[in-house]
Design an enzyme around this catalytic site. Sequence first.
Site, PDB file in Angstrom:
ATOM      1  N   ASP A 330      -6.611 -12.184   0.150  1.00 17.03           N
ATOM      2  CA  ASP A 330      -7.043 -11.532   1.387  1.00 17.03           C
ATOM      3  C   ASP A 330      -7.811 -10.240   1.107  1.00 17.03           C
ATOM      4  O   ASP A 330      -7.669  -9.615   0.045  1.00 17.03           O
ATOM      5  CB  ASP A 330      -5.823 -11.186   2.255  1.00 17.03           C
ATOM      6  CG  ASP A 330      -5.197 -12.403   2.909  1.00 17.03           C
ATOM      7  OD1 ASP A 330      -5.549 -13.531   2.523  1.00 17.03           O
ATOM      8  OD2 ASP A 330      -4.334 -12.222   3.793  1.00 17.03           O
ATOM      9  N   HIS A 472      -4.046 -10.349  -2.846  1.00 21.56           N
ATOM     10  CA  HIS A 472      -5.152  -9.562  -2.306  1.00 21.56           C
ATOM     11  C   HIS A 472      -6.166  -9.259  -3.404  1.00 21.56           C
ATOM     12  O   HIS A 472      -5.776  -8.854  -4.512  1.00 21.56           O
ATOM     13  CB  HIS A 472      -4.635  -8.245  -1.706  1.00 21.56           C
ATOM     14  CG  HIS A 472      -3.719  -8.451  -0.527  1.00 21.56           C
ATOM     15  ND1 HIS A 472      -2.391  -8.811  -0.675  1.00 21.56           N
ATOM     16  CD2 HIS A 472      -3.951  -8.367   0.805  1.00 21.56           C
ATOM     17  CE1 HIS A 472      -1.840  -8.929   0.526  1.00 21.56           C
ATOM     18  NE2 HIS A 472      -2.761  -8.667   1.437  1.00 21.56           N
TER      19      HIS A 472
END
Length: 504
Positions: A330, A472
Amino acid sequence: MPTPTTPASTASEDPPSQPSTTPTATPVPIERTGVDWEDLEGLAFELDGQSIQLEGGRAEFSYGGASTDLYVLQNRVAQGDLDDDGFEDVVAHITLSSSGSGVFHLLVPVMDDGRGGAAKQPVLVGDRIVMEGIEVHDGLVRVSLLDREPEEPFTVISRRKTLDVDISGLEPVVSVVESMPLEDLPLPEAEAPEIDIRFEPGAVGGTLIGSIDFQQRQPYTAYISEGQAFTAVLEAPIGVWLDVRLDDHVLTSASKRFQSVTANLPTTGPWRVTVVSTHAGQVDYRLYVEALPLGDSPAPVPTPTRPVEPTSVPTSPAGGSGPVLYLTFDDGPHPGYTPQVLEALARHGARATFFVIGSLAERYPGIIQRITAEGHTVANHTWNHEALAGLPQEVFDDTVGRTQDLLGSRATSCLRPPYGSIDAFTRDWAANHGLDIALWNVDPADWRSPPAADIAQHIVDHARDGAIVLLHDGGGDRTQTVLALEAALQSLVGRGFRFEPLCR
């Protein structure tokens, strides 16, 4: 503290001319009180060559700027004879809060020799722990506390420990008597009353907001029928977990450390959704609960328990028959960290899905092109990382639609809500854009930048066929994520795992 007695006066050597009518003074015994709370509030002791003098139970040392050490006497003491001299000694509990370093818990033995109390060398028993009790037992100080493994994050409490402290020698000796995983202990009884989950008229889900402290449980109940598609997503710091069950039917246990769960319910009844905290301190949380009506079949959604089955996806060298793990990233693309993630994936023949921020994808189109060229997929993570729950539809349509338009033919049909934040309208509004909600069920909390070893171990420990891992590649320093990814891939490829894109 005891006061010395005054000696009796003596008679004159010469007899008085008249008989004295004043009796001779005799000593008045003064009752000994030992070391009391007032003495502890003014306690003086040495620590690392520094003299500490409490005043009113506190002492503060400033070193300039924001650098300050604060010593505070805690309302927990133990009494008992530590040196077998017949007098009651006292063990004081003092915390040292040091800016940027931690909260250290000290035990200070105060030895009573019949004339007063003198502090011995303080004993450090832990940093950012939870003290349960102190007692004097057979000349030793026994301590019960809640702690963690050496490599675990400070925000998580995972073990109960019992220590014995021997102060009879020149240096104190600390021994671990017992160490037990917290999940092996009975979960604490719910301290908060149950809350019935009642959706707004016409809604199939809703968001509950609360606050919870360490070792507390907040139960929610909802009457849901067999066969209904149920989703619960907890937005909270690491250390706060979901427990969802009805009698012997357990969707997830708090000991599994999940913050989301999705399933078709196997039976009808009052299902209990409990938020359980092992986080060392009070935190706020948001809990989204959804139960779709019977017969209202949603489009296939890559949820934590039923991931999308991709087709025509490259597989890792481990072969095509092993378990599948879905790696997702992400908050990118990032010009520094995303290429490093891609290189690690390429070294192990792994494929992943990148949930990208529209504004960043616009800024770094070359990275988006590289992601798809190397066999990975890109998916929608909104334009500016907006929390979707509570947004007006026009704002929702703008942030999601604008990102989807930018990605164009490279876009997949997945939408990952930032923070996992969704409400009763999110799925319908996403469907208007041809998108399905994609959540996760393995969260090593790499966004907090814990050590790479912690991130990798969490991935390896929770890897199972069909699991979706949240990582991430943007939004902050992702150095530890890159290192962890390499270590986790090495371990999991050796166990026969394949790594495929979640969204096609």
